[in-house]
Design a protein around this motif. Structure first.
Motif, PDB file in Angstrom:
ATOM      1  N   PRO A  28       8.346   9.689   1.199  1.00 28.36           N
ATOM      2  CA  PRO A  28       9.747   9.394   1.474  1.00 28.36           C
ATOM      3  C   PRO A  28      10.698  10.002   0.450  1.00 28.36           C
ATOM      4  CG  PRO A  28       8.486   7.365   1.162  1.00 28.36           C
ATOM      5  CD  PRO A  28       7.557   8.501   0.986  1.00 28.36           C
ATOM      6  N   ALA A  29      10.222  10.292  -0.747  1.00 32.03           N
ATOM      7  CA  ALA A  29      11.076  10.912  -1.760  1.00 32.03           C
ATOM      8  C   ALA A  29      11.453  12.332  -1.359  1.00 32.03           C
ATOM      9  CB  ALA A  29      10.361  10.921  -3.112  1.00 32.03           C
ATOM     10  N   ASP A  33       8.993   9.689   6.210  1.00 28.87           N
ATOM     11  CA  ASP A  33       9.256   8.386   6.807  1.00 28.87           C
ATOM     12  C   ASP A  33       9.278   7.309   5.722  1.00 28.87           C
ATOM     13  OD1 ASP A  33       9.527   6.262   8.479  1.00 28.87           O
ATOM     14  OD2 ASP A  33       7.538   6.428   9.406  1.00 28.87           O
ATOM     15  N   PRO A  34      10.332   6.483   5.639  1.00 28.84           N
ATOM     16  CA  PRO A  34      10.397   5.467   4.593  1.00 28.84           C
ATOM     17  C   PRO A  34       9.314   4.405   4.705  1.00 28.84           C
ATOM     18  CG  PRO A  34      12.453   5.538   5.865  1.00 28.84           C
ATOM     19  CD  PRO A  34      11.539   6.560   6.425  1.00 28.84           C
ATOM     20  N   PHE A  35       8.705   4.256   5.861  1.00 33.01           N
ATOM     21  CA  PHE A  35       7.636   3.282   6.015  1.00 33.01           C
ATOM     22  C   PHE A  35       6.345   3.743   5.334  1.00 33.01           C
ATOM     23  CE2 PHE A  35      10.369   2.278   9.704  1.00 33.01           C
ATOM     24  CZ  PHE A  35      10.730   1.001   9.299  1.00 33.01           C
ATOM     25  N   ASN A  36       6.270   4.994   4.924  1.00 33.12           N
ATOM     26  CA  ASN A  36       5.099   5.491   4.193  1.00 33.12           C
ATOM     27  C   ASN A  36       5.126   5.088   2.728  1.00 33.12           C
ATOM     28  OD1 ASN A  36       3.998   6.755   6.410  1.00 33.12           O
ATOM     29  ND2 ASN A  36       4.884   8.746   5.930  1.00 33.12           N
ATOM     30  N   LEU A  40       1.855   4.820   0.192  1.00 36.71           N
ATOM     31  CA  LEU A  40       1.712   5.748  -0.924  1.00 36.71           C
ATOM     32  C   LEU A  40       1.644   5.003  -2.259  1.00 36.71           C
ATOM     33  CD1 LEU A  40       4.167   8.565   0.165  1.00 36.71           C
ATOM     34  CD2 LEU A  40       1.702   8.768  -0.064  1.00 36.71           C
ATOM     35  N   LEU A  41       2.463   3.975  -2.448  1.00 34.65           N
ATOM     36  CA  LEU A  41       2.449   3.203  -3.689  1.00 34.65           C
ATOM     37  C   LEU A  41       1.121   2.475  -3.860  1.00 34.65           C
ATOM     38  CD1 LEU A  41       3.996   2.254  -6.175  1.00 34.65           C
ATOM     39  CD2 LEU A  41       4.847   0.351  -4.800  1.00 34.65           C
ATOM     40  N   ALA A  46      -4.089   2.043  -6.574  1.00 42.10           N
ATOM     41  CA  ALA A  46      -5.543   1.922  -6.467  1.00 42.10           C
ATOM     42  C   ALA A  46      -6.251   2.971  -7.316  1.00 42.10           C
ATOM     43  CB  ALA A  46      -5.970   2.055  -5.009  1.00 42.10           C
ATOM     44  N   GLN A  47      -5.625   4.124  -7.511  1.00 44.28           N
ATOM     45  CA  GLN A  47      -6.229   5.194  -8.299  1.00 44.28           C
ATOM     46  C   GLN A  47      -5.887   5.098  -9.783  1.00 44.28           C
ATOM     47  OE1 GLN A  47      -5.306   9.010  -6.566  1.00 44.28           O
ATOM     48  NE2 GLN A  47      -5.361   8.136  -4.526  1.00 44.28           N
ATOM     49  N   ASN A  48      -4.929   4.237 -10.156  1.00 48.79           N
ATOM     50  CA  ASN A  48      -4.472   4.122 -11.535  1.00 48.79           C
ATOM     51  C   ASN A  48      -5.481   3.310 -12.351  1.00 48.79           C
ATOM     52  OD1 ASN A  48      -3.049   3.920 -13.884  1.00 48.79           O
ATOM     53  ND2 ASN A  48      -1.323   2.787 -13.020  1.00 48.79           N
TER      54      ASN A  48
END
Length: 124
Positions: A28-29, A33-36, A40-41, A46-48
């Motif tokens: 979305p940045a 689509d803002p619903f993504n 994405l967050l 999960a990978q952090n």
């Protein structure tokens, strides 16, 4: 016969059409689509491998750390209690002017070679 084949060929090509390919970003940045955003967050979290507790736990006492570093630096420069004597003194290329004011102890530091000045005010 040739005319029939030619007519069939022209008729077949008139019904075919092409379509433009359009790129749609997912993030979305970048216009996606803002619903993504939530997906994405969550994927990034999960990978952090870092946790907030281990990274931010020691920042509660920054004022004490700042005071300790200032005392250590002043102690290395002037020895003893870390404060220069009142008046004007010279140490190498630095000239110190120390006086009391209503704001607190004021230390003006002048680099004789470059002309750069710094003022440190230690509140009462």
């Amino acid at each position: 016969m040739r005319t029939i084949i030619l007519l069939l060929f022209l008729a077949g090509t008139s019904y075919s059409f092409g379509q433009q390919l359009v790129y749609t970003p997912k993030n979305p940045a970048f216009g996606g689509d803002p619903f993504n955003y939530t997906w994405l967050l969550n994927s990034a979290n999960a990978q952090n491998p870092f946790t907030d507790d281990s990274q931010l736990g020691g920042f509660g006492n920054l004022d004490a750390l700042n005071e300790s570093l200032n005392n250590q630096l002043l102690g290395q420069q002037f020895g003893g209690d870390g404060l220069p004597p009142l008046g004007t003194s010279t140490d190498g290329n630095l000239e110190y002017e120390v006086y009391e004011s209503n704001e607190g102890l004021v230390i003006n530091i002048l680099d004789i070679t470059t002309g750069e000045q710094t003022q440190i005010i230690i509140p009462n």
